[in-house]
Enzyme design. Structure first.
Site, short mmCIF file in Angstrom:
data_model
loop_
_atom_site.label_atom_id
_atom_site.label_comp_id
_atom_site.label_asym_id
_atom_site.label_seq_id
_atom_site.Cartn_x
_atom_site.Cartn_y
_atom_site.Cartn_z
N LEU A 133 -36.21 -66.62 81.19
CA LEU A 133 -37.10 -67.78 81.24
C LEU A 133 -38.26 -67.40 82.16
CD1 LEU A 133 -34.65 -70.81 81.70
CD2 LEU A 133 -35.91 -70.22 79.62
N ASP A 134 -39.46 -67.89 81.86
CA ASP A 134 -40.59 -67.65 82.75
C ASP A 134 -40.30 -68.22 84.13
OD1 ASP A 134 -41.99 -66.53 80.63
OD2 ASP A 134 -43.04 -68.39 80.15
N ARG A 135 -40.99 -67.69 85.12
CA ARG A 135 -40.79 -68.15 86.49
C ARG A 135 -40.91 -69.67 86.61
NH1 ARG A 135 -44.03 -66.30 92.05
NH2 ARG A 135 -43.35 -68.08 93.30
N THR A 137 -40.57 -71.93 84.32
CA THR A 137 -39.76 -72.67 83.36
C THR A 137 -38.33 -72.76 83.88
OG1 THR A 137 -41.09 -71.84 81.52
CG2 THR A 137 -38.94 -72.77 80.97
N ARG A 243 -45.43 -71.93 75.00
CA ARG A 243 -46.68 -72.22 75.70
C ARG A 243 -47.89 -71.82 74.85
NH1 ARG A 243 -45.79 -68.82 80.95
NH2 ARG A 243 -47.76 -69.79 81.61
#
Length: 329
Positions: A133-135, A137, A243
């Site tokens: 997961l992105d930082r 998110t 996104r």
């Protein structure tokens, strides 16, 4: 609490392509956060060892040599380190990650990565994330409890993680019904933001399905109206897929520094820091995207839905205000 140690040791192993280089050249080539001159000074100050021996800048390195760099008075940005355990057995761990902490180390965070936090908390150095997961998110993630489980299942995760559904707060009045976006995504070599993904014909195939949950015509917190609460289901797992697709559709995620405002606030953050006024304009300190629901099949068991609502305080305020109205409709 996960207090960052004042002294950190960073280890690396010399690669084949660095064979025969001087130590200062090898470090400057691979670790560009210091110049060659800075690496020379650090080596001369006794902060670097080569194969356990105090190093000099002119030492010649060979493949598989071990380099250790000591950093005193070490600091890194504070990140949230709490997490929720949803399931655990001998092979798998299912947790809810908070928004704001990276999975792996970044240029500024080495100690308090989410992987490091989970390993230290549960006292298991073999715990490894099976996806990312992105930082910024938050949401549901699956970890392998040991290296054997990771090897057995990391290339067949689609048979375990059957469905992934996110909640996102987006700008604008999102259309009703089901919206399918299949724009291929790739980086644009002409863009001044190299990590940003764009719809491109030569991009990797992608598919995201969006469903509007609710919308608001009134401001909630710092989120200016109109905005919508949207479910996003991933059918592929490309970098920044949700996104980038939402931005392409004209509904950027609230708080997204990279895909809202043409990346203006991402570029500003790279150069320094954002002000509270910047965050007010963005609508949130972290992007309002959360992996809140997943259908997971643990081998030997029936598929089960796991859910988490460990939203940031800003996103929780929006979700709490909108979800009751949508459920009553």
């Amino acid at each position: 609490m996960h207090e960052v140690p004042q002294t950190m040791f960073f280890e690396s192993v010399v690669r084949n392509e660095q064979r025969g280089m001087t130590l200062e050249d090898e470090l400057a080539l691979r670790f560009t956060y210091h110049s060659k001159e800075e690496w020379r000074r650090k080596i001369q100050s006794g902060l670097v060892t080569l194969n356990g021996v105090l190093a000099t800048p002119e030492m010649i390195v060979q493949p598989k040599d071990k380099v250790v760099y000591r950093v005193d008075n070490y600091t890194e940005p504070k990140v949230p380190t709490h997490f929720e355990i949803l399931y655990r057995d001998d092979d798998f761990l299912i947790v809810s990650k908070p928004a704001g902490i990276p999975i792996h180390h970044t240029g500024r965070i080495f100690y308090n990565t989410f992987t490091g936090v989970v390993r230290r908390t549960l006292k298991n150095e073999e715990l490894s994330p099976m996806h990312r997961l992105d930082r910024d998110t938050g949401g549901i993630m699956i970890f392998a409890e040991n290296s054997d489980t990771l090897k057995r299942f990391e290339k067949s995760l689609e048979y375990i993680l059957l469905r992934k559904i996110y909640l996102a707060v987006v700008r604008g009045k999102f259309p009703d019904g089901e919206i399918v976006c299949e724009e291929p995504l790739a980086e644009d070599p002409t863009s001044d933001i190299r990590i940003k993904m764009f719809p491109r014909k030569n991009g990797k195939p992608c598919k995201t399905v969006f469903r509007k949950v609710a919308e608001s015509t009134e401001k909630i917190g710092e989120v200016e109206a109109p905005f919508s609460l949207v479910e996003a289901e991933l059918f592929t797992g490309r970098k920044h897929q949700i996104r980038a697709h939402l931005s392409h559709l004209g509904f950027p995620i609230v708080g997204d520094k990279l895909y809202d405002f043409d990346g203006k606030y991402y570029k500003k953050l790279v150069q320094g820091s954002l002000s509270e006024e910047d965050f007010r304009i963005l609508g949130a300190h972290t992007q309002m995207l959360f992996a809140y629901k997943a259908l997971i099949r643990i081998p030997g068991k029936e598929p089960e839905w796991f859910t988490s609502e460990q939203f940031t305080g800003e996103m929780a305020q929006v979700v709490k205000a909108l979800l009751p109205a949508s459920r009553d409709a």
